[in-house]
Design a protein around this motif. Structure first.
Motif, PDB file in Angstrom:
ATOM      1  N   GLU A 146    -112.194 -12.488   4.558  1.00 50.92           N
ATOM      2  CA  GLU A 146    -112.996 -12.347   3.344  1.00 50.92           C
ATOM      3  C   GLU A 146    -113.538 -10.927   3.320  1.00 50.92           C
ATOM      4  O   GLU A 146    -114.156 -10.476   4.284  1.00 50.92           O
ATOM      5  CB  GLU A 146    -114.160 -13.333   3.359  1.00 50.92           C
ATOM      6  CG  GLU A 146    -113.734 -14.788   3.426  1.00 50.92           C
ATOM      7  CD  GLU A 146    -114.920 -15.717   3.606  1.00 50.92           C
ATOM      8  OE1 GLU A 146    -116.007 -15.436   3.064  1.00 50.92           O
ATOM      9  OE2 GLU A 146    -114.753 -16.723   4.312  1.00 50.92           O
ATOM     10  N   ILE A 147    -113.282 -10.222   2.230  1.00 49.88           N
ATOM     11  CA  ILE A 147    -113.696  -8.825   2.122  1.00 49.88           C
ATOM     12  C   ILE A 147    -114.607  -8.649   0.922  1.00 49.88           C
ATOM     13  O   ILE A 147    -114.285  -9.100  -0.178  1.00 49.88           O
ATOM     14  CB  ILE A 147    -112.479  -7.892   1.983  1.00 49.88           C
ATOM     15  CG1 ILE A 147    -111.600  -7.998   3.236  1.00 49.88           C
ATOM     16  CG2 ILE A 147    -112.923  -6.451   1.739  1.00 49.88           C
ATOM     17  CD1 ILE A 147    -110.326  -7.186   3.162  1.00 49.88           C
TER      18      ILE A 147
ATOM     19  N   LEU B 128    -108.685  -0.717  -3.111  1.00 44.97           N
ATOM     20  CA  LEU B 128    -108.583  -1.744  -2.074  1.00 44.97           C
ATOM     21  C   LEU B 128    -107.321  -2.584  -2.266  1.00 44.97           C
ATOM     22  O   LEU B 128    -106.611  -2.888  -1.301  1.00 44.97           O
ATOM     23  CB  LEU B 128    -109.828  -2.627  -2.055  1.00 44.97           C
ATOM     24  CG  LEU B 128    -109.887  -3.664  -0.942  1.00 44.97           C
ATOM     25  CD1 LEU B 128    -109.703  -3.023   0.433  1.00 44.97           C
ATOM     26  CD2 LEU B 128    -111.193  -4.426  -0.997  1.00 44.97           C
ATOM     27  N   GLN B 129    -107.018  -2.948  -3.505  1.00 42.80           N
ATOM     28  CA  GLN B 129    -105.790  -3.698  -3.775  1.00 42.80           C
ATOM     29  C   GLN B 129    -104.572  -2.919  -3.297  1.00 42.80           C
ATOM     30  O   GLN B 129    -103.675  -3.475  -2.655  1.00 42.80           O
ATOM     31  CB  GLN B 129    -105.651  -3.988  -5.265  1.00 42.80           C
ATOM     32  CG  GLN B 129    -106.607  -5.023  -5.782  1.00 42.80           C
ATOM     33  CD  GLN B 129    -106.513  -5.179  -7.295  1.00 42.80           C
ATOM     34  OE1 GLN B 129    -105.450  -5.089  -7.869  1.00 42.80           O
ATOM     35  NE2 GLN B 129    -107.646  -5.403  -7.933  1.00 42.80           N
TER      36      GLN B 129
ATOM     37  N   HIS C 232    -105.788 -12.157  -2.604  1.00 39.25           N
ATOM     38  CA  HIS C 232    -106.294 -12.648  -3.876  1.00 39.25           C
ATOM     39  C   HIS C 232    -107.671 -12.063  -4.149  1.00 39.25           C
ATOM     40  O   HIS C 232    -108.516 -12.025  -3.254  1.00 39.25           O
ATOM     41  CB  HIS C 232    -106.426 -14.181  -3.851  1.00 39.25           C
ATOM     42  CG  HIS C 232    -105.162 -14.875  -3.478  1.00 39.25           C
ATOM     43  ND1 HIS C 232    -104.182 -15.177  -4.388  1.00 39.25           N
ATOM     44  CD2 HIS C 232    -104.708 -15.317  -2.277  1.00 39.25           C
ATOM     45  CE1 HIS C 232    -103.186 -15.786  -3.769  1.00 39.25           C
ATOM     46  NE2 HIS C 232    -103.486 -15.873  -2.486  1.00 39.25           N
ATOM     47  N   MET C 233    -107.894 -11.617  -5.383  1.00 38.38           N
ATOM     48  CA  MET C 233    -109.246 -11.275  -5.807  1.00 38.38           C
ATOM     49  C   MET C 233    -109.905 -12.600  -6.163  1.00 38.38           C
ATOM     50  O   MET C 233    -109.324 -13.407  -6.899  1.00 38.38           O
ATOM     51  CB  MET C 233    -109.227 -10.343  -7.021  1.00 38.38           C
ATOM     52  CG  MET C 233    -110.613  -9.884  -7.443  1.00 38.38           C
ATOM     53  SD  MET C 233    -110.585  -8.834  -8.916  1.00 38.38           S
ATOM     54  CE  MET C 233    -109.986  -7.321  -8.210  1.00 38.38           C
ATOM     55  N   VAL C 234    -111.095 -12.857  -5.627  1.00 33.16           N
ATOM     56  CA  VAL C 234    -111.738 -14.157  -5.794  1.00 33.16           C
ATOM     57  C   VAL C 234    -113.174 -13.990  -6.278  1.00 33.16           C
ATOM     58  O   VAL C 234    -113.737 -12.904  -6.228  1.00 33.16           O
ATOM     59  CB  VAL C 234    -111.731 -14.949  -4.459  1.00 33.16           C
ATOM     60  CG1 VAL C 234    -110.307 -15.243  -4.011  1.00 33.16           C
ATOM     61  CG2 VAL C 234    -112.487 -14.216  -3.363  1.00 33.16           C
TER      62      VAL C 234
ATOM     63  N   PHE D  78    -112.392 -10.389  -2.121  1.00 32.59           N
ATOM     64  CA  PHE D  78    -110.972 -10.581  -1.836  1.00 32.59           C
ATOM     65  C   PHE D  78    -110.818 -11.562  -0.692  1.00 32.59           C
ATOM     66  O   PHE D  78    -111.604 -11.559   0.250  1.00 32.59           O
ATOM     67  CB  PHE D  78    -110.296  -9.253  -1.433  1.00 32.59           C
ATOM     68  CG  PHE D  78    -110.164  -8.287  -2.564  1.00 32.59           C
ATOM     69  CD1 PHE D  78    -109.026  -8.268  -3.356  1.00 32.59           C
ATOM     70  CD2 PHE D  78    -111.178  -7.390  -2.836  1.00 32.59           C
ATOM     71  CE1 PHE D  78    -108.910  -7.379  -4.398  1.00 32.59           C
ATOM     72  CE2 PHE D  78    -111.068  -6.495  -3.890  1.00 32.59           C
ATOM     73  CZ  PHE D  78    -109.934  -6.485  -4.667  1.00 32.59           C
ATOM     74  N   MET D  79    -109.792 -12.405  -0.784  1.00 31.21           N
ATOM     75  CA  MET D  79    -109.397 -13.293   0.303  1.00 31.21           C
ATOM     76  C   MET D  79    -107.988 -12.850   0.698  1.00 31.21           C
ATOM     77  O   MET D  79    -107.081 -12.836  -0.132  1.00 31.21           O
ATOM     78  CB  MET D  79    -109.392 -14.757  -0.138  1.00 31.21           C
ATOM     79  CG  MET D  79    -109.002 -15.724   0.952  1.00 31.21           C
ATOM     80  SD  MET D  79    -110.188 -15.833   2.298  1.00 31.21           S
ATOM     81  CE  MET D  79    -111.506 -16.731   1.519  1.00 31.21           C
TER      82      MET D  79
END
Length: 174
Positions: free
Chosen positions: A73-74, A87-88, A101-103, A109-110
């Motif tokens: 988890e970020i 970051l992506q 995944h962006m959450v 992000f996960m």
């Protein structure tokens, strides 16, 4: 949501190929109740229209020496479009990142990471992830046992629509 141009045979084809992407066209045709030529035309259309994105082998992680899976988890340090994009891009470039995944929630992000062992994860964490300036916080969750992974997508939410047997999302039907 617009109509999805699928019928019951298309759904059978998609389900069969998700179960076994190595089926020959003749085997697939037999399984879904079509002759080979129309079956192949449907498969080509499903590929062309983007329903089928790719075919690939799903490898056994342990057999190829990737015995440790970590869900990370970020949190982004400063929320901005540029930081999220940077970051992506950084995460997408890492071969150890097998899903990202962006959450919403406590993390931004996960990330699913596959590495050989704890030492390899420690190296990735300290030498790569923690050096990214846009990261504010990282939480690592180590997989103890893989219960279900890489399952076929569920297609049961689709049903016959009002127009000539087209399949539409159930929420769009009366």
């Amino acid at each position: 949501m617009p109509y999805i141009n699928l019928d019951a045979l298309d759904l059978k084809i998609l389900a069969a190929l998700q179960e076994d992407g190595r089926l020959t066209n003749n085997e697939l045709a037999d399984r879904v109740g079509l002759s080979p030529s129309p079956c192949l035309r449907r498969v080509r259309r499903l590929e062309r229209d983007g329903f089928i994105r790719a075919y690939r082998a799903v490898l056994n992680r342990d057999s190829v020496g990737l015995g440790l899976t970590v869900f990370v988890e970020i949190k982004v340090e400063k929320h901005s479009r540029d930081n999220a994009k940077a970051l992506q891009d950084a995460l997408s470039s890492l071969p150890e990142v097998v899903a990202c995944h962006m959450v919403s929630g406590t993390a931004d992000f996960m990330v699913e990471i596959a590495v050989p062992n704890l030492k390899a994860y420690e190296r990735l964490l300290t030498e790569t992830l923690l050096t990214l300036p846009m990261i504010g916080d990282i939480r690592s969750n180590f997989v103890l046992t893989r219960v279900k992974s890489e399952a076929p997508l569920p297609l049961g939410h689709l049903k016959r629509g009002p127009r000539s047997g087209e399949v539409v999302p159930a929420a769009d039907c009366d």
